[in-house]
Design an enzyme around this catalytic site. Structure first.
Site, mmCIF file in Angstrom:
data_model
loop_
_atom_site.group_PDB
_atom_site.id
_atom_site.type_symbol
_atom_site.label_atom_id
_atom_site.label_comp_id
_atom_site.label_asym_id
_atom_site.label_seq_id
_atom_site.Cartn_x
_atom_site.Cartn_y
_atom_site.Cartn_z
ATOM 1 N N ASP A 1 0.829 -1.207 0.000
ATOM 2 C CA ASP A 1 0.000 0.000 0.000
ATOM 3 C C ASP A 1 0.859 1.251 0.000
ATOM 4 O OD1 ASP A 1 -2.631 1.463 0.431
ATOM 5 O OD2 ASP A 1 -1.429 2.173 2.128
ATOM 6 N N TYR B 1 2.639 10.093 0.300
ATOM 7 C CA TYR B 1 3.777 9.543 1.023
ATOM 8 C C TYR B 1 5.086 9.959 0.339
ATOM 9 C CZ TYR B 1 0.179 6.497 3.072
ATOM 10 O OH TYR B 1 -0.938 6.010 3.697
ATOM 11 N N LYS C 1 -3.750 5.723 -3.610
ATOM 12 C CA LYS C 1 -4.837 6.569 -3.146
ATOM 13 C C LYS C 1 -5.034 7.788 -4.040
ATOM 14 C CE LYS C 1 -3.793 4.973 1.503
ATOM 15 N NZ LYS C 1 -2.471 4.378 1.231
ATOM 16 N N ALA D 1 3.871 -0.892 19.521
ATOM 17 C CA ALA D 1 5.095 -1.564 19.078
ATOM 18 C C ALA D 1 6.208 -1.376 20.094
ATOM 19 C CB ALA D 1 5.522 -1.041 17.709
#
Length: 340
Positions: A52, A57, A83, A239
């Protein structure tokens, strides 16, 4: 090899673990082209098939890197999503903006119109340099993102943007359409205007948040719309945990509140009792819900890919999930992995 799950009514079958490529856009720090290539190569080697990305980005950098890496493979071996909703406009000077340390000389501008979606789709195909885009998401629509301008932009998105995406799907130029957002409420709102095969929902159905169980996830099951769960670590706190020295935990893209830190600490206590890595629990939990087909954490290196695969395969006993519910840390209605 990972199990695969079907996206909605489509012929797309995605592995339960996917590759979130925001990091390949130099999110928060600079990554070399070689490291980006190696990360995707390792993911392919270990059996991941869903990747993705988005124009946003790194202002095109992530798409270029993802395309460069996947071009070496047969197109049937991977599923690529990107996107629409922003157009990248040239700017005179590349700067560190929105957390991306990218050299790309572009500035993102929102455009949810019919023409804007079509332009964005064509631009993404060019940046990727691939023969296909499998899943197309409308990016970052919603009231949390746009505030008082949401109603105006949502109207444009549903009347123009959805029409464009639906045409691309009906013409076979994409196999699935959806929203890629940080809030499930806008997904429910959009479902009143058309059929979406899937939703990339970031951070809204995790160990820390299960409010989506009340109405959204049941509606997805009823209408056969799949959930691809992004942000399973809630911006990192699931995380890293909260007990490491020198680590400032983040939640929802900002420093975590004392309340959230206290809550995560309680999760870590239960994890310690069963020798379960917190990150492993965070990855595996959402997949117990039948509407969730995949989790896609951000993967920033080949070693991170290996670690994440190991966490996905970590055996978690059923007693662990029972204790989380007994301690009030998980909704009693939340499905949990079967355990061993």
């Amino acid at each position: 090899m990972f199990n695969k799950r079907q996206i909605g009514n489509t012929n797309l079958n995605v592995t339960e673990l996917g590759f979130g490529a925001a990091t390949l856009g130099n999110l928060y720090h600079v990554m070399s082209d070689e490291n980006a290539q190696n990360s995707i190569a390792k993911a392919m080697e270990l059996g991941l098939n869903q990747f993705d990305t988005a124009p946003y980005y790194g202002f095109g950098l992530s798409e270029r890197r993802v395309g460069d890496a996947l071009r070496e493979y047969d197109s049937s071996d991977y599923i690529i999503s990107t996107k629409v909703g922003r157009i990248l406009e040239p700017c005179a000077k590349a700067e560190d903006k929105y957390g991306f340390c990218s050299p790309m000389p572009f500035e993102p501008k929102y455009d949810y119109s019919y023409d804007g979606i079509m332009r964005s789709f064509e631009h993404s195909l060019q940046r990727l340099g691939l023969s296909k885009i499998d899943i197309l998401y409308m990016h970052d629509i919603g009231r949390v993102t746009h505030g008082d301008d949401h109603d105006r932009l949502f109207k444009i998105a549903m009347e123009g943007g959805y029409k464009a995406m639906d045409e691309l799907r009906s013409q076979g130029l994409v196999s699935a359409i959806g929203l890629g957002v940080n809030e499930y409420e806008v997904c429910e709102q959009a479902m009143d205007h058309g059929y979406f095969d899937c939703f990339l929902l970031a951070g809204r159905y995790t160990l820390l948040e299960q409010k989506a169980l009340e109405s959204f996830l049941p509606r997805c099951l009823k209408e056969n719309s799949s959930i691809v769960l992004g942000g399973p670590y809630n911006s990192g706190i699931l995380a890293t945990g909260v007990k490491r020295q020198g680590v400032t935990p983040n939640y929802n893209y900002e420093p975590a509140s004392r309340e959230i830190i206290s809550l995560v600490s309680k999760f870590e206590d239960v994890c310690a009792n069963y020798n379960v890595p917190l990150a492993a629990a965070a990855l595996q939990f959402p997949l117990a819900h039948p509407s969730v087909v995949c989790v896609i954490p951000g993967l920033s290196s080949a070693s991170r890919v290996e670690t994440t695969v190991a966490q996905m395969q970590h055996v978690i006993p059923s007693e662990f999930w029972s204790e989380l519910k007994t301690n009030g840390l998980l909704s009693l209605d939340a499905p949990v992995p079967s355990g061993k």
